[in-house]
Design a protein around this motif. Structure first.
Motif, PDB file in Angstrom:
ATOM      1  N   MET A  80      35.623   3.272   3.599  1.00 16.34           N
ATOM      2  CA  MET A  80      35.454   3.896   4.902  1.00 16.34           C
ATOM      3  C   MET A  80      33.985   4.108   5.269  1.00 16.34           C
ATOM      4  O   MET A  80      33.675   4.876   6.179  1.00 16.34           O
ATOM      5  N   SER A  81      33.077   3.431   4.567  1.00 12.03           N
ATOM      6  CA  SER A  81      31.649   3.627   4.829  1.00 12.03           C
ATOM      7  C   SER A  81      31.220   2.853   6.082  1.00 12.03           C
ATOM      8  O   SER A  81      31.992   2.100   6.674  1.00 12.03           O
ATOM      9  N   ARG A  86      31.139  -2.231   9.523  1.00 17.03           N
ATOM     10  CA  ARG A  86      30.514  -3.511   9.871  1.00 17.03           C
ATOM     11  C   ARG A  86      31.416  -4.671   9.450  1.00 17.03           C
ATOM     12  O   ARG A  86      31.641  -5.620  10.211  1.00 17.03           O
ATOM     13  N   THR A  87      31.940  -4.606   8.235  1.00 15.11           N
ATOM     14  CA  THR A  87      32.844  -5.647   7.732  1.00 15.11           C
ATOM     15  C   THR A  87      34.061  -5.783   8.643  1.00 15.11           C
ATOM     16  O   THR A  87      34.467  -6.899   8.996  1.00 15.11           O
ATOM     17  N   ILE A 138      34.390   5.368  11.687  1.00 13.70           N
ATOM     18  CA  ILE A 138      33.321   6.129  12.350  1.00 13.70           C
ATOM     19  C   ILE A 138      33.474   7.615  12.014  1.00 13.70           C
ATOM     20  O   ILE A 138      32.497   8.289  11.652  1.00 13.70           O
ATOM     21  N   ALA A 139      34.708   8.132  12.088  1.00 10.25           N
ATOM     22  CA  ALA A 139      34.951   9.545  11.750  1.00 10.25           C
ATOM     23  C   ALA A 139      34.544   9.824  10.308  1.00 10.25           C
ATOM     24  O   ALA A 139      33.904  10.851  10.009  1.00 10.25           O
ATOM     25  N   HIS A 140      34.891   8.899   9.413  1.00  9.18           N
ATOM     26  CA  HIS A 140      34.572   9.101   8.001  1.00  9.18           C
ATOM     27  C   HIS A 140      33.061   9.064   7.770  1.00  9.18           C
ATOM     28  O   HIS A 140      32.514   9.896   7.034  1.00  9.18           O
ATOM     29  N   ALA A 141      32.373   8.100   8.404  1.00  5.94           N
ATOM     30  CA  ALA A 141      30.922   7.989   8.245  1.00  5.94           C
ATOM     31  C   ALA A 141      30.219   9.232   8.810  1.00  5.94           C
ATOM     32  O   ALA A 141      29.162   9.641   8.317  1.00  5.94           O
ATOM     33  N   MET A 142      30.798   9.845   9.852  1.00  9.63           N
ATOM     34  CA  MET A 142      30.236  11.090  10.387  1.00  9.63           C
ATOM     35  C   MET A 142      30.363  12.213   9.352  1.00  9.63           C
ATOM     36  O   MET A 142      29.415  12.959   9.112  1.00  9.63           O
ATOM     37  N   GLN A 143      31.545  12.312   8.736  1.00  9.55           N
ATOM     38  CA  GLN A 143      31.762  13.358   7.717  1.00  9.55           C
ATOM     39  C   GLN A 143      30.861  13.148   6.513  1.00  9.55           C
ATOM     40  O   GLN A 143      30.396  14.095   5.891  1.00  9.55           O
ATOM     41  N   ALA A 144      30.625  11.862   6.185  1.00  3.63           N
ATOM     42  CA  ALA A 144      29.796  11.548   5.012  1.00  3.63           C
ATOM     43  C   ALA A 144      28.303  11.621   5.326  1.00  3.63           C
ATOM     44  O   ALA A 144      27.471  11.397   4.448  1.00  3.63           O
ATOM     45  N   GLY A 145      27.957  11.916   6.596  1.00  2.00           N
ATOM     46  CA  GLY A 145      26.548  12.048   6.963  1.00  2.00           C
ATOM     47  C   GLY A 145      25.859  10.715   7.224  1.00  2.00           C
ATOM     48  O   GLY A 145      24.649  10.662   7.403  1.00  2.00           O
TER      49      GLY A 145
END
Lengths: 213, 213
Positions: A80-81, A86-87, A138-145
């Motif tokens: 989920m990064s 991108r992939t 996108i939601a996950h990348a937001m949570q992961a900073g």
């Protein structure tokens, strides 16, 4: 229920044949008889599963969505990064023979959905389905900073999809050698993702982004 | 040369009829006979001007480009500001009946250009032509200080066009009431232009944007 499984397998087989025929000749040049021949099934079974050309086209679109989903799952392994986002986005671009066929089917479908109201609901579903892997990542990348916390995942998923649709059209309809375009298309995508990662927080007077009605 | 003028006027009239027919039925559902009937000319003159369906489609695309150019010239009165760039971009979106017809013709053409190599050159020309009003206005807005001086006008014109193509596809193929989508589409466009106006200068280690080969 083996019979149900058979039906589903047959539908998939016929839809794959439809993708190959539409990918070669477009919708205007494709006939049910060609798809029957391509699939190895009788024209009778074709008509049983797809009474009209529009239903065949909708099935081809469904199969394209399934193929893209499968590849995203396999290539990201559920990751989920931002790199997985991108992939996932690249799986929609016509950068090899298989994806070029899918883009042609998608374009044929979209052109037809613009004039056949019965297909527009399927177009909405397809757009929704293509956005899902984007929204989640996108939601996950937001949570992961990895992306700013002030973004709206659904809004950014639509914006990314608009870019991907634009790139799909551009890549599918040009005379330029696709090998040269792959690097360029990835750079355009990377520029979009970099701008997303660096997006400043909206000023207080600026409204929240307009939601797609 | 009156004869030449007649020819051009006839081509335009037939191409407009082709736009109406393709706008109603799509390419798969359009026939030369329907276009002849729609235009009021004989099927013989149709075949004289457009020996094949692909040539008719290319003429319809040419006419769509001409109509968009005319509207941009009229609505911007040659103005080169950022507001004029926005006006030019909106002329490509299917936000009224006339532009909806144009989007349907453009989508039909793009779907066909994806499978008919002879049409891909016309697709490249059309993309180039649609970018020109963008490139000129971005360059002008940079000189006038409305956009940052470090931008690449050609690159930003392509990026804007990718967004416009994405929006065109989305708006032309959805079940949502177009009146609701107009506000949303304009907000998406404004967000893109605002980001352009606020784009930070690239860091020294970052390469110049990839050029479209």
């Amino acid at each position: 229920v083996p019979k149900e499984v058979d039906h589903q397998a047959r539908r998939r087989e016929l839809a794959d044949a439809a993708c190959r025929v539409i990918g070669r000749h477009g919708l205007a040049g494709a006939t049910l008889a060609q798809v029957a021949e391509e699939s190895g099934w009788s024209i009778g079974s074709m008509r049983y599963y797809f009474p009209s050309k529009d239903e065949l086209l909708a099935a081809a679109l469904w199969r394209v969505g399934e193929r893209i989903d499968e590849r995203i799952r396999r290539r990201t392994a559920g990751g989920m990064s931002l790199a997985d986002l991108r992939t996932a986005a690249l799986e929609l671009l016509p950068l090899d023979t298989r994806r070029r066929e899918e883009s042609r089917v998608l374009l044929a479908f979209l052109a037809q959905a613009a004039v056949v109201p019965e297909l527009a609901a399927a177009a909405d579903d397809a757009a929704q389905r293509l956005q899902e892997p984007f929204t989640a990542r996108i939601a996950h990348a937001m949570q992961a900073g990895q992306l700013p916390a002030h973004l709206d995942p659904g809004h950014e998923a639509i914006r990314l999809q608009l870019l991907i649709f634009g790139l799909m059209v551009e890549l599918a309809t040009t005379t330029t050698d696709p090998r040269h375009l792959a690097t360029w298309a990835q750079a355009i995508l990377d520029e979009h993702l970099a701008a997303l990662a660096a997006a400043p927080a909206p000023s207080p007077e600026r409204a929240t982004p307009a939601r797609r009605p």
